[in-house]
Structures are given as C-alpha cells and as structure tokens.
Motif scaffolding. Structure first.
Motif, PDB file in Angstrom:
ATOM      1  N   ALA A  10       0.798  -1.063   0.133  1.00 20.57           N
ATOM      2  CA  ALA A  10      -0.066   0.068   0.196  1.00 20.57           C
ATOM      3  C   ALA A  10       0.780   1.288  -0.067  1.00 20.57           C
ATOM      4  CB  ALA A  10      -0.846  -0.065   1.191  1.00 20.57           C
ATOM      5  N   ASN A  11       2.014   1.241   0.737  1.00 19.27           N
ATOM      6  CA  ASN A  11       2.911   2.449   0.865  1.00 19.27           C
ATOM      7  C   ASN A  11       3.568   2.578  -0.752  1.00 19.27           C
ATOM      8  OD1 ASN A  11       2.174   2.815   3.501  1.00 19.27           O
ATOM      9  ND2 ASN A  11       4.124   2.004   4.303  1.00 19.27           N
ATOM     10  N   THR A  12       3.995   1.476  -1.069  1.00 19.21           N
ATOM     11  CA  THR A  12       4.492   1.649  -2.521  1.00 19.21           C
ATOM     12  C   THR A  12       3.521   2.122  -3.555  1.00 19.21           C
ATOM     13  OG1 THR A  12       6.137  -0.183  -2.118  1.00 19.21           O
ATOM     14  CG2 THR A  12       5.821   0.265  -4.240  1.00 19.21           C
ATOM     15  N   ALA A  13       2.130   1.717  -3.554  1.00 16.71           N
ATOM     16  CA  ALA A  13       1.326   2.058  -4.376  1.00 16.71           C
ATOM     17  C   ALA A  13       1.006   3.780  -4.081  1.00 16.71           C
ATOM     18  CB  ALA A  13      -0.045   1.405  -4.229  1.00 16.71           C
ATOM     19  N   ARG A  14       0.861   4.078  -2.816  1.00 17.81           N
ATOM     20  CA  ARG A  14       0.793   5.425  -2.537  1.00 17.81           C
ATOM     21  C   ARG A  14       2.101   6.523  -3.339  1.00 17.81           C
ATOM     22  NH1 ARG A  14      -0.962   4.710   1.993  1.00 17.81           N
ATOM     23  NH2 ARG A  14       0.935   4.653   3.145  1.00 17.81           N
ATOM     24  N   ALA A  15       3.208   6.079  -2.904  1.00 14.26           N
ATOM     25  CA  ALA A  15       4.300   6.549  -3.493  1.00 14.26           C
ATOM     26  C   ALA A  15       4.211   6.701  -4.952  1.00 14.26           C
ATOM     27  CB  ALA A  15       5.785   5.802  -3.123  1.00 14.26           C
ATOM     28  N   VAL A  16       3.877   5.668  -5.740  1.00  9.83           N
ATOM     29  CA  VAL A  16       3.954   5.567  -7.193  1.00  9.83           C
ATOM     30  C   VAL A  16       2.805   6.642  -7.548  1.00  9.83           C
ATOM     31  CG1 VAL A  16       3.034   4.275  -9.055  1.00  9.83           C
ATOM     32  CG2 VAL A  16       4.591   3.295  -7.429  1.00  9.83           C
ATOM     33  N   ARG A  17       1.937   6.512  -6.905  1.00 12.18           N
ATOM     34  CA  ARG A  17       0.635   7.491  -7.243  1.00 12.18           C
ATOM     35  C   ARG A  17       1.207   9.279  -7.010  1.00 12.18           C
ATOM     36  NH1 ARG A  17      -2.606   3.921  -4.594  1.00 12.18           N
ATOM     37  NH2 ARG A  17      -3.004   5.336  -2.731  1.00 12.18           N
ATOM     38  N   GLY A  18       2.074   9.438  -6.200  1.00 15.41           N
ATOM     39  CA  GLY A  18       2.420  10.662  -5.854  1.00 15.41           C
ATOM     40  C   GLY A  18       3.281  11.057  -6.837  1.00 15.41           C
ATOM     41  N   LEU A  19       3.793  10.386  -7.768  1.00 14.28           N
ATOM     42  CA  LEU A  19       4.628  10.846  -8.907  1.00 14.28           C
ATOM     43  C   LEU A  19       3.601  11.386  -9.686  1.00 14.28           C
ATOM     44  CD1 LEU A  19       7.553   8.264  -9.434  1.00 14.28           C
ATOM     45  CD2 LEU A  19       7.652  10.506  -8.515  1.00 14.28           C
ATOM     46  N   GLU A  20       2.323  11.219  -9.893  1.00 13.35           N
ATOM     47  CA  GLU A  20       1.292  11.808 -10.781  1.00 13.35           C
ATOM     48  C   GLU A  20       0.559  12.983 -10.128  1.00 13.35           C
ATOM     49  OE1 GLU A  20      -1.100   8.427 -11.591  1.00 13.35           O
ATOM     50  OE2 GLU A  20       0.629   7.295 -12.787  1.00 13.35           O
TER      51      GLU A  20
END
Length: 225
Positions: A10-20
């Motif tokens: 979940a943390n990884t997915a949140r970080a990835v979304r942050g790049l957008e």
C-alpha cells in the motif's frame, strides 16, 4: 507477515501515485523519498515518469532516484527507452540517466543514429552520454561520428557539440583538422571554432565562432563555400 506485506504494498502504491500529483513540489518530494529509500518496485514508474515529467527540477530528481537503484535493474530498462519509436523526452532522459550511472555496458546502445537524431535535444544528450561512456581506445571513432554533426543547428546546439568533442581530448584534433578543409563553410567555421576553444577554453564560444568566420572567409583553412 501478510499484513506487513499488504502495508508495504500500500505504501509503495501510494508513493507511485504521488509521482502523478498535480503539484510539482509533491512530485519532487516523492522522487526524493524514492531515491532516499530505494525499492526495486519504484524503478519502472520512475523511468516512465521521466518520459512525461514537464518540470526540469523534478526530472533531475527522478534521474537521481533512478541512479540510487541497482544498475543491473535500471540500465537494461533505460536502454529499452532508446528505441526510435519512443518519444524524444523518453530517449533524452534515458540517455541523461545512463550518463549519470556511468555503466559502460550501455555503450553499444549509443548508436550513430542517436548521435545524429533529428531531435536536437536527443542528439545533444546522446553526445554527452557518448563522451561519458566511451570505452578507452574508441575515442577516435566517436570523434569521427560526432564530427558528422559539425555545423548543425543554432549556437546552443553547436556549443554542445564543441564541448563534447573537446571533452575527448587530443584524440579529436586530427578529425577537427580534417573538417576544417571540408567543402561546407558552416562546418569549417564550427571545426575551427572548436579547435580554438580546445586551446583557449576561456575565449568563449561566440568569440571563437566570429574569429573562425574571419579565418575561413580569408581562406586560411580551405577554399570554397
């Protein structure tokens, strides 16, 4: 253990979304965090984002974050970005990042086609990457390939090429001297200016070009236009 993994995912997915995120300052912080705490699951997204990120500072942070990950994982992925069907920004950013990583396994991917790419930014980045990655002993061949671009574009493009050629050192001099006797006035001027800058880096590119124009016009380095 399963809950911990789910939380990590979940943390990884949140970080990835942050790049957008629409806020570039948030994208910058996310890229910084990804580089500070490298995770192989970030690599694809970091490289994908490089291809479309509009802000220079964010792109630089993305590049830094990629360099913080294992080259065994990033280099092949970046080389794949150099395919001609990829967008110019994707190719130029991949070249830029490869030059920062400095892994000479990427050298075969710096093709003559990239060095002569029709997109100026791709070509300029390819010149810098080639100089950074060229194996010992292959500098003369690279100098010859770069010399085919002499006279290209406006001042900024020409200055970038001159810097790349000068960075190759003395090995480039025979190539430059040959170019000063070519048939194109524009190429001869650029070659003469580059040769002068190599001897006197403080002279400045504009001054070197103006002096080269006078020299070539007077026929000191060849005849004809």
């Amino acid at each position: 253990m399963q809950k911990e993994q789910q939380k990590e995912d979940a943390n990884t997915a949140r970080a990835v979304r942050g790049l957008e995120h629409s806020d570039s300052s948030i994208r910058l912080r996310v890229a910084l965090a990804m580089g500070t705490s490298p995770d192989s699951r970030y690599v694809d997204k970091l490289i994908e984002r490089c291809a479309i990120e509009p802000e220079f500072l964010v792109r630089e942070m993305l590049t830094w974050a990629i360099t913080r990950h294992s080259g065994a994982m990033t280099v092949p992925r970046l080389i794949d970005e150099l395919r001609p069907e990829r967008a110019p920004q994707a190719r130029s950013q991949a070249l830029h990042t490869l030059s920062k990583i400095g892994d000479r396994q990427a050298w075969p991917a710096i093709t003559r086609a990239l060095l002569a790419d029709t997109d100026d930014e791709v070509a300029r980045t390819a010149w810098r990457a080639a100089v950074a990655l060229v194996p010992e002993g292959e500098e003369p061949e690279l100098a010859g390939a770069l010399a085919t671009q002499l006279g290209r574009g406006e001042r900024e493009i020409q200055m970038s090429l001159s810097r790349a050629l000068i960075a190759l050192g003395e090995t480039v001099m025979p190539t430059l001297r040959a170019a000063t006797e070519g048939s194109s006035f524009r190429v001869r001027v650029h070659a003469v200016a580059t040769e002068r800058l190599s001897r006197d880096p403080e002279a400045g590119f504009e001054r070197a070009i103006e002096e080269a124009k006078r020299t070539v016009a007077l026929g000191a380095t060849g005849q004809g236009e």
